[in-house]
Design an enzyme around this catalytic site. Structure first.
Site, PDB file in Angstrom:
ATOM      1  N   ARG A   1     -38.758 -31.906   0.080  1.00  0.00           N
ATOM      2  CA  ARG A   1     -39.490 -33.119  -0.285  1.00  0.00           C
ATOM      3  C   ARG A   1     -39.306 -33.335  -1.775  1.00  0.00           C
ATOM      4  O   ARG A   1     -39.565 -32.435  -2.577  1.00  0.00           O
ATOM      5  CB  ARG A   1     -40.982 -33.001   0.033  1.00  0.00           C
TER       6      ARG A   1
ATOM      7  N   ARG B   1     -48.220 -50.738   3.885  1.00  0.00           N
ATOM      8  CA  ARG B   1     -47.885 -51.192   2.523  1.00  0.00           C
ATOM      9  C   ARG B   1     -47.902 -52.718   2.462  1.00  0.00           C
ATOM     10  O   ARG B   1     -47.831 -53.383   3.499  1.00  0.00           O
ATOM     11  CB  ARG B   1     -46.499 -50.665   2.151  1.00  0.00           C
TER      12      ARG B   1
ATOM     13  N   ASP C   1     -39.127 -39.017  -1.447  1.00  0.00           N
ATOM     14  CA  ASP C   1     -40.303 -39.627  -2.075  1.00  0.00           C
ATOM     15  C   ASP C   1     -40.057 -39.869  -3.565  1.00  0.00           C
ATOM     16  O   ASP C   1     -39.331 -39.110  -4.212  1.00  0.00           O
ATOM     17  CB  ASP C   1     -41.510 -38.693  -1.884  1.00  0.00           C
TER      18      ASP C   1
ATOM     19  N   ARG D   1     -42.254 -44.677  -8.135  1.00  0.00           N
ATOM     20  CA  ARG D   1     -42.509 -44.142  -9.489  1.00  0.00           C
ATOM     21  C   ARG D   1     -41.264 -44.225 -10.359  1.00  0.00           C
ATOM     22  O   ARG D   1     -41.336 -44.510 -11.545  1.00  0.00           O
ATOM     23  CB  ARG D   1     -43.002 -42.694  -9.394  1.00  0.00           C
ATOM     24  N   TRP D   2     -40.108 -44.003  -9.750  1.00  0.00           N
ATOM     25  CA  TRP D   2     -38.851 -44.089 -10.498  1.00  0.00           C
ATOM     26  C   TRP D   2     -38.746 -45.484 -11.120  1.00  0.00           C
ATOM     27  O   TRP D   2     -38.386 -45.628 -12.287  1.00  0.00           O
ATOM     28  CB  TRP D   2     -37.670 -43.831  -9.552  1.00  0.00           C
TER      29      TRP D   2
ATOM     30  N   TRP E   1     -46.239 -48.963   7.374  1.00  0.00           N
ATOM     31  CA  TRP E   1     -46.521 -50.352   7.741  1.00  0.00           C
ATOM     32  C   TRP E   1     -47.739 -50.879   6.993  1.00  0.00           C
ATOM     33  O   TRP E   1     -47.954 -52.084   6.914  1.00  0.00           O
ATOM     34  CB  TRP E   1     -46.753 -50.482   9.255  1.00  0.00           C
TER      35      TRP E   1
ATOM     36  N   ARG F   1     -40.822 -52.159  -7.746  1.00  0.00           N
ATOM     37  CA  ARG F   1     -40.639 -51.042  -6.797  1.00  0.00           C
ATOM     38  C   ARG F   1     -39.386 -51.216  -5.942  1.00  0.00           C
ATOM     39  O   ARG F   1     -38.719 -50.256  -5.591  1.00  0.00           O
ATOM     40  CB  ARG F   1     -41.874 -50.956  -5.884  1.00  0.00           C
TER      41      ARG F   1
ATOM     42  N   LEU G   1     -21.162 -34.577  10.968  1.00  0.00           N
ATOM     43  CA  LEU G   1     -22.592 -34.524  10.652  1.00  0.00           C
ATOM     44  C   LEU G   1     -23.419 -35.310  11.674  1.00  0.00           C
ATOM     45  O   LEU G   1     -23.082 -36.447  12.004  1.00  0.00           O
ATOM     46  CB  LEU G   1     -22.816 -35.120   9.254  1.00  0.00           C
TER      47      LEU G   1
ATOM     48  N   HIS H   1     -36.396 -48.639  -4.466  1.00  0.00           N
ATOM     49  CA  HIS H   1     -35.942 -48.433  -3.082  1.00  0.00           C
ATOM     50  C   HIS H   1     -34.431 -48.632  -2.970  1.00  0.00           C
ATOM     51  O   HIS H   1     -33.753 -47.903  -2.255  1.00  0.00           O
ATOM     52  CB  HIS H   1     -36.687 -49.364  -2.130  1.00  0.00           C
TER      53      HIS H   1
ATOM     54  N   SER I   1     -42.271 -44.301   7.438  1.00  0.00           N
ATOM     55  CA  SER I   1     -43.218 -43.620   8.328  1.00  0.00           C
ATOM     56  C   SER I   1     -44.074 -44.633   9.090  1.00  0.00           C
ATOM     57  O   SER I   1     -44.137 -45.810   8.720  1.00  0.00           O
ATOM     58  CB  SER I   1     -44.131 -42.700   7.507  1.00  0.00           C
ATOM     59  N   SER I   2     -44.730 -44.158  10.139  1.00  0.00           N
ATOM     60  CA  SER I   2     -45.643 -45.040  10.898  1.00  0.00           C
ATOM     61  C   SER I   2     -46.715 -45.598   9.976  1.00  0.00           C
ATOM     62  O   SER I   2     -47.229 -46.683  10.201  1.00  0.00           O
ATOM     63  CB  SER I   2     -46.356 -44.289  12.013  1.00  0.00           C
TER      64      SER I   2
HETATM   65  C1  FPP Z   1     -40.806 -43.194  -0.752  1.00  0.00           C
HETATM   66  O1  FPP Z   1     -40.975 -43.643  -2.072  1.00  0.00           O
HETATM   67  C2  FPP Z   1     -39.697 -43.877  -0.125  1.00  0.00           C
HETATM   68  C3  FPP Z   1     -39.781 -44.746   0.922  1.00  0.00           C
HETATM   69  C4  FPP Z   1     -41.055 -45.132   1.567  1.00  0.00           C
HETATM   70  C5  FPP Z   1     -38.592 -45.389   1.460  1.00  0.00           C
HETATM   71  C6  FPP Z   1     -37.397 -44.504   1.548  1.00  0.00           C
HETATM   72  C7  FPP Z   1     -36.267 -45.292   2.023  1.00  0.00           C
HETATM   73  C8  FPP Z   1     -35.043 -45.258   1.470  1.00  0.00           C
HETATM   74  C9  FPP Z   1     -34.686 -44.378   0.342  1.00  0.00           C
HETATM   75  C10 FPP Z   1     -33.975 -46.071   2.081  1.00  0.00           C
HETATM   76  C11 FPP Z   1     -33.276 -45.218   3.073  1.00  0.00           C
HETATM   77  C12 FPP Z   1     -32.038 -45.807   3.463  1.00  0.00           C
HETATM   78  C13 FPP Z   1     -31.226 -45.267   4.394  1.00  0.00           C
HETATM   79  C14 FPP Z   1     -29.972 -45.939   4.703  1.00  0.00           C
HETATM   80  C15 FPP Z   1     -31.556 -44.019   5.123  1.00  0.00           C
HETATM   81  P1  FPP Z   1     -42.372 -44.250  -2.493  1.00  0.00           P
HETATM   82  O2  FPP Z   1     -42.251 -45.731  -2.434  1.00  0.00           O
HETATM   83  O3  FPP Z   1     -43.442 -43.644  -1.664  1.00  0.00           O
HETATM   84  O4  FPP Z   1     -42.434 -43.765  -3.967  1.00  0.00           O
HETATM   85  P2  FPP Z   1     -43.752 -43.486  -4.810  1.00  0.00           P
HETATM   86  O5  FPP Z   1     -44.402 -42.297  -4.154  1.00  0.00           O
HETATM   87  O6  FPP Z   1     -43.203 -43.168  -6.161  1.00  0.00           O
HETATM   88  O7  FPP Z   1     -44.564 -44.736  -4.769  1.00  0.00           O
END
Ligand code: FPP
Length: 235
Positions: free
Chosen positions: A179, A61, A10, A14-15, A59, A23, A122, A27, A55-56
């Site tokens: 988390r 977003r 998560d 914000r990053w 969708w 955003r 793994l 990602h 997550s379910s």
């Molecule tokens: C949560 O950050 C992150 C996600 C909803 C997406 C996570 C997906 C990836 C990191 C890509 C994964 C790739 C592979 C290959 C496994 P957020 O958008 O909820 O952040 P925020 O809480 O700061 O808004």
């Protein structure tokens, strides 16, 4: 060493917004972080790693963000990643509702699963369009169908039988759930399987989560006294 580490990644959004970036960039950086954590898990000889990628509920977003995330997964789970997983002997599989994924992404996931099915290193699970409650409900529904068809005596339904119908039934339950991003929630991730997991919440935003942070979490895990409801082994 935990046998199974599960991670809720998560803080990508914000990053990015802290840096005045879209955003989507968060990602992308998050996917790079996922890649380096997979490599670290291989080096550290963690047997199983499960990453919550979508997550379910995600969708809901905005469409543009969902499209970006799907594009990212296409790229990461496509050819490049497949080659690297082969080199590292990583077995990859997906849990979640496949029927909701775009067809081409579903095929990419299927190819990666097939190509890596014999890999003995793994065991990497990517949770995509995944919800813990939905998974438990699906297992209960299958048992109910068997009972209704007269093939199962309902009095025999117990924890073991329900757990056998879950997607990760052949893996040990996660011993450690991490988390990132500062929130202290499970967010419908592996609800059944984390019943006895140690929980570690990190303030680090996911794109900043490094191998050192994973190692620090493993050290914290070893310090915890795991009793599973019994008395402490150290008295
Ligand atoms: C949560 O950050 C992150 C996600 C909803 C997406 C996570 C997906 C990836 C990191 C890509 C994964 C790739 C592979 C290959 C496994 P957020 O958008 O909820 O952040 P925020 O809480 O700061 O808004």
């Amino acid at each position: 060493m935990p046998r199974h580490v599960a991670i809720i990644m998560d803080g990508n959004g914000r990053w990015a917004s802290r840096r005045g970036l879209p955003r989507r960039v968060g990602h992308w950086r998050g996917a790079e972080a996922a890649r380096s954590i997979v490599r670290a898990a291989v080096d550290l000889e963690i047997p199983c790693l499960t990453l919550f990628a979508f997550s379910s509920e995600n969708w809901k977003r905005p469409v543009a963000e969902v499209v970006d995330l799907m594009g990212l997964l296409r790229r990461y789970l496509g050819n490049d990643y497949a080659a690297e997983m082969a080199r590292l002997d990583v077995r990859v599989r997906m849990i979640g509702d496949r029927s909701r994924l775009p067809q081409d992404l579903m095929r990419i996931v299927q190819r990666l699963e097939e190509a890596s099915a014999d890999h003995k290193g793994l065991q990497l699970t990517v949770a995509l369009s995944y919800g813990g409650r939905q998974e438990i409900a699906a297992s209960a529904r299958r048992l109910a169908e068997q009972a209704a068809a007269g093939r199962l005596d309902p009095t025999l339904i117990d924890e073991d039988l329900l757990a056998k119908g879950l997607e990760l039934a052949d893996l040990p339950d996660p011993d450690l759930l991490i988390r990132t991003g500062g929130e202290m929630r499970i967010s419908n991730f592996l609800l059944w399987q984390v019943a006895y997991a140690e929980l570690i919440f990190s303030d680090r935003l996911w794109p900043d989560f490094s191998r050192e942070d994973l190692e620090a979490a493993l050290i914290e895990f070893r310090r915890r006294d795991r009793r599973f409801g019994a008395l402490s082994s150290t008295g």
